[in-house]
Design a protein around this motif. Structure first.
Motif, PDB file in Angstrom:
ATOM      1  N   GLN A   7       0.839  -1.192  -0.159  1.00  0.00           N
ATOM      2  CA  GLN A   7      -0.090   0.125   0.124  1.00  0.00           C
ATOM      3  C   GLN A   7       0.816   1.405  -0.051  1.00  0.00           C
ATOM      4  O   GLN A   7       1.847   1.426   0.671  1.00  0.00           O
ATOM      5  CB  GLN A   7      -1.006   0.146   1.204  1.00  0.00           C
ATOM      6  CG  GLN A   7      -2.052   1.245   1.321  1.00  0.00           C
ATOM      7  CD  GLN A   7      -2.979   1.231   2.176  1.00  0.00           C
ATOM      8  OE1 GLN A   7      -2.618   0.396   3.442  1.00  0.00           O
ATOM      9  NE2 GLN A   7      -4.213   1.447   1.912  1.00  0.00           N
ATOM     10  N   CYS A   8       0.464   2.187  -0.608  1.00  0.00           N
ATOM     11  CA  CYS A   8       1.205   3.464  -1.030  1.00  0.00           C
ATOM     12  C   CYS A   8       0.962   4.356   0.207  1.00  0.00           C
ATOM     13  O   CYS A   8      -0.267   4.498   0.651  1.00  0.00           O
ATOM     14  CB  CYS A   8       0.881   4.096  -2.237  1.00  0.00           C
ATOM     15  SG  CYS A   8       1.569   5.670  -2.482  1.00  0.00           S
ATOM     16  N   LYS A   9       2.118   5.047   1.022  1.00  0.00           N
ATOM     17  CA  LYS A   9       1.929   5.579   2.126  1.00  0.00           C
ATOM     18  C   LYS A   9       1.326   7.251   1.704  1.00  0.00           C
ATOM     19  O   LYS A   9       0.826   7.694   2.478  1.00  0.00           O
ATOM     20  CB  LYS A   9       2.922   5.762   2.838  1.00  0.00           C
ATOM     21  CG  LYS A   9       3.478   4.617   3.592  1.00  0.00           C
ATOM     22  CD  LYS A   9       4.566   4.981   4.227  1.00  0.00           C
ATOM     23  CE  LYS A   9       5.341   3.548   4.892  1.00  0.00           C
ATOM     24  NZ  LYS A   9       6.539   3.734   5.724  1.00  0.00           N
ATOM     25  N   ASP A  10       1.688   7.410   0.306  1.00  0.00           N
ATOM     26  CA  ASP A  10       1.420   8.675   0.060  1.00  0.00           C
ATOM     27  C   ASP A  10      -0.315   8.829  -0.724  1.00  0.00           C
ATOM     28  O   ASP A  10      -0.806   9.751  -0.169  1.00  0.00           O
ATOM     29  CB  ASP A  10       2.202   9.153  -1.288  1.00  0.00           C
ATOM     30  CG  ASP A  10       3.807   9.565  -0.885  1.00  0.00           C
ATOM     31  OD1 ASP A  10       3.799   9.987   0.520  1.00  0.00           O
ATOM     32  OD2 ASP A  10       4.647   9.517  -1.339  1.00  0.00           O
ATOM     33  N   CYS A  11      -0.686   8.064  -1.411  1.00  0.00           N
ATOM     34  CA  CYS A  11      -1.839   8.152  -2.105  1.00  0.00           C
ATOM     35  C   CYS A  11      -2.779   6.765  -1.336  1.00  0.00           C
ATOM     36  O   CYS A  11      -4.134   6.977  -1.949  1.00  0.00           O
ATOM     37  CB  CYS A  11      -1.795   8.199  -3.492  1.00  0.00           C
ATOM     38  SG  CYS A  11      -1.546   6.562  -4.378  1.00  0.00           S
ATOM     39  N   GLY A  12      -2.318   5.909  -0.832  1.00  0.00           N
ATOM     40  CA  GLY A  12      -3.194   5.079  -0.354  1.00  0.00           C
ATOM     41  C   GLY A  12      -3.631   4.062  -1.453  1.00  0.00           C
ATOM     42  O   GLY A  12      -4.272   2.962  -0.965  1.00  0.00           O
ATOM     43  N   GLU A  13      -2.983   4.190  -2.602  1.00  0.00           N
ATOM     44  CA  GLU A  13      -3.246   2.897  -3.309  1.00  0.00           C
ATOM     45  C   GLU A  13      -2.883   1.757  -2.987  1.00  0.00           C
ATOM     46  O   GLU A  13      -1.558   1.529  -2.507  1.00  0.00           O
ATOM     47  CB  GLU A  13      -2.367   3.381  -4.750  1.00  0.00           C
ATOM     48  CG  GLU A  13      -2.760   2.268  -5.749  1.00  0.00           C
ATOM     49  CD  GLU A  13      -3.896   2.411  -6.570  1.00  0.00           C
ATOM     50  OE1 GLU A  13      -4.995   3.137  -5.906  1.00  0.00           O
ATOM     51  OE2 GLU A  13      -4.392   1.682  -7.504  1.00  0.00           O
ATOM     52  N   ALA A  14      -3.657   0.617  -2.932  1.00  0.00           N
ATOM     53  CA  ALA A  14      -3.111  -0.886  -2.708  1.00  0.00           C
ATOM     54  C   ALA A  14      -3.058  -1.680  -4.056  1.00  0.00           C
ATOM     55  O   ALA A  14      -3.603  -1.524  -4.876  1.00  0.00           O
ATOM     56  CB  ALA A  14      -4.228  -1.382  -1.798  1.00  0.00           C
ATOM     57  N   VAL A  31       7.356   0.524  -6.261  1.00  0.00           N
ATOM     58  CA  VAL A  31       6.896   1.932  -6.466  1.00  0.00           C
ATOM     59  C   VAL A  31       5.342   1.957  -6.653  1.00  0.00           C
ATOM     60  O   VAL A  31       4.675   0.923  -7.267  1.00  0.00           O
ATOM     61  CB  VAL A  31       7.621   2.989  -7.723  1.00  0.00           C
ATOM     62  CG1 VAL A  31       9.012   2.748  -7.471  1.00  0.00           C
ATOM     63  CG2 VAL A  31       7.249   1.951  -8.821  1.00  0.00           C
ATOM     64  N   CYS A  32       4.676   2.814  -6.133  1.00  0.00           N
ATOM     65  CA  CYS A  32       3.189   3.014  -6.558  1.00  0.00           C
ATOM     66  C   CYS A  32       2.877   3.066  -7.803  1.00  0.00           C
ATOM     67  O   CYS A  32       3.481   4.185  -8.664  1.00  0.00           O
ATOM     68  CB  CYS A  32       2.816   4.301  -5.621  1.00  0.00           C
ATOM     69  SG  CYS A  32       0.969   4.522  -5.859  1.00  0.00           S
ATOM     70  N   PRO A  33       1.859   2.279  -8.232  1.00  0.00           N
ATOM     71  CA  PRO A  33       1.646   2.261 -10.077  1.00  0.00           C
ATOM     72  C   PRO A  33       0.732   3.583 -10.177  1.00  0.00           C
ATOM     73  O   PRO A  33       0.665   3.767 -11.339  1.00  0.00           O
ATOM     74  CB  PRO A  33       0.859   1.158 -10.026  1.00  0.00           C
ATOM     75  CG  PRO A  33       0.302   0.653  -8.513  1.00  0.00           C
ATOM     76  CD  PRO A  33       1.276   1.121  -7.870  1.00  0.00           C
ATOM     77  N   LYS A  34       0.256   4.156  -9.216  1.00  0.00           N
ATOM     78  CA  LYS A  34      -0.563   5.432  -9.198  1.00  0.00           C
ATOM     79  C   LYS A  34       0.174   6.722  -9.412  1.00  0.00           C
ATOM     80  O   LYS A  34      -0.164   7.398 -10.169  1.00  0.00           O
ATOM     81  CB  LYS A  34      -1.698   5.262  -8.333  1.00  0.00           C
ATOM     82  CG  LYS A  34      -2.815   6.336  -8.494  1.00  0.00           C
ATOM     83  CD  LYS A  34      -3.815   5.990  -7.411  1.00  0.00           C
ATOM     84  CE  LYS A  34      -5.045   7.024  -7.539  1.00  0.00           C
ATOM     85  NZ  LYS A  34      -6.329   6.797  -6.623  1.00  0.00           N
ATOM     86  N   CYS A  35       0.932   6.942  -8.121  1.00  0.00           N
ATOM     87  CA  CYS A  35       1.606   8.161  -8.055  1.00  0.00           C
ATOM     88  C   CYS A  35       3.146   8.017  -8.237  1.00  0.00           C
ATOM     89  O   CYS A  35       3.648   9.067  -8.278  1.00  0.00           O
ATOM     90  CB  CYS A  35       1.345   8.696  -6.723  1.00  0.00           C
ATOM     91  SG  CYS A  35       1.859   8.106  -5.419  1.00  0.00           S
ATOM     92  N   GLY A  36       3.935   6.796  -8.272  1.00  0.00           N
ATOM     93  CA  GLY A  36       5.091   6.628  -8.554  1.00  0.00           C
ATOM     94  C   GLY A  36       6.033   6.909  -7.157  1.00  0.00           C
ATOM     95  O   GLY A  36       7.088   6.806  -7.385  1.00  0.00           O
ATOM     96  N   SER A  37       5.154   6.749  -5.922  1.00  0.00           N
ATOM     97  CA  SER A  37       5.925   7.144  -4.759  1.00  0.00           C
ATOM     98  C   SER A  37       6.516   5.731  -4.539  1.00  0.00           C
ATOM     99  O   SER A  37       6.245   4.803  -4.760  1.00  0.00           O
ATOM    100  CB  SER A  37       5.007   7.489  -3.718  1.00  0.00           C
ATOM    101  OG  SER A  37       5.770   7.465  -2.370  1.00  0.00           O
ATOM    102  N   HIS A  38       8.132   5.820  -3.862  1.00  0.00           N
ATOM    103  CA  HIS A  38       8.458   4.955  -3.437  1.00  0.00           C
ATOM    104  C   HIS A  38       8.044   4.526  -1.872  1.00  0.00           C
ATOM    105  O   HIS A  38       8.559   3.676  -1.395  1.00  0.00           O
ATOM    106  CB  HIS A  38      10.179   4.878  -3.356  1.00  0.00           C
ATOM    107  CG  HIS A  38      10.725   4.971  -4.829  1.00  0.00           C
ATOM    108  ND1 HIS A  38      11.233   3.816  -5.265  1.00  0.00           N
ATOM    109  CD2 HIS A  38      10.530   5.918  -5.694  1.00  0.00           C
ATOM    110  CE1 HIS A  38      11.529   4.066  -6.659  1.00  0.00           C
ATOM    111  NE2 HIS A  38      11.190   5.398  -6.773  1.00  0.00           N
TER     112      HIS A  38
HETATM  113 ZN   LIG Z   1       0.901   6.442  -4.744  1.00  0.00          ZN
END
Ligand SMILES: [Zn+2]
Length: 71
Positions: A7-14, A31-38
């Motif tokens: 789960q992304c800590k930035d946008c919450g994408e699972a 990396v988050c597939p939605k926002c690219g966050s590590h």
């Molecule tokens: Zn994200």
């Protein structure tokens, strides 16, 4: 090949990451597939195998049910 839940800590994408045990042991980087966050964290659920698991459901009451099935 097991799936790992992240789960992304930035946008919450699972999302799911598929990796071999060796890849996992070597340190799985995602990396988050939605926002690219590590800034992603692995969910605490155990690795799931692709075939999944079937839920056990008890037999429904019906004409063939034994005595006392429905009270
Ligand atoms: Zn994200």
């Amino acid at each position: 090949m097991p799936l790992y839940d992240f789960q992304c800590k930035d946008c919450g994408e699972a999302f799911e990451v598929r990796a071999t045990i060796k890849e996992k042991e070597a340190g799985l980087e995602s990396v988050c597939p939605k926002c690219g966050s590590h800034e992603v964290r692995q969910m605490l659920t155990a690795a799931r195998m692709l075939h999944g698991s079937k839920e056990f459901s008890p037999p429904a009451c019906g004409p063939n049910a034994g005595p006392g099935c429905c009270g």
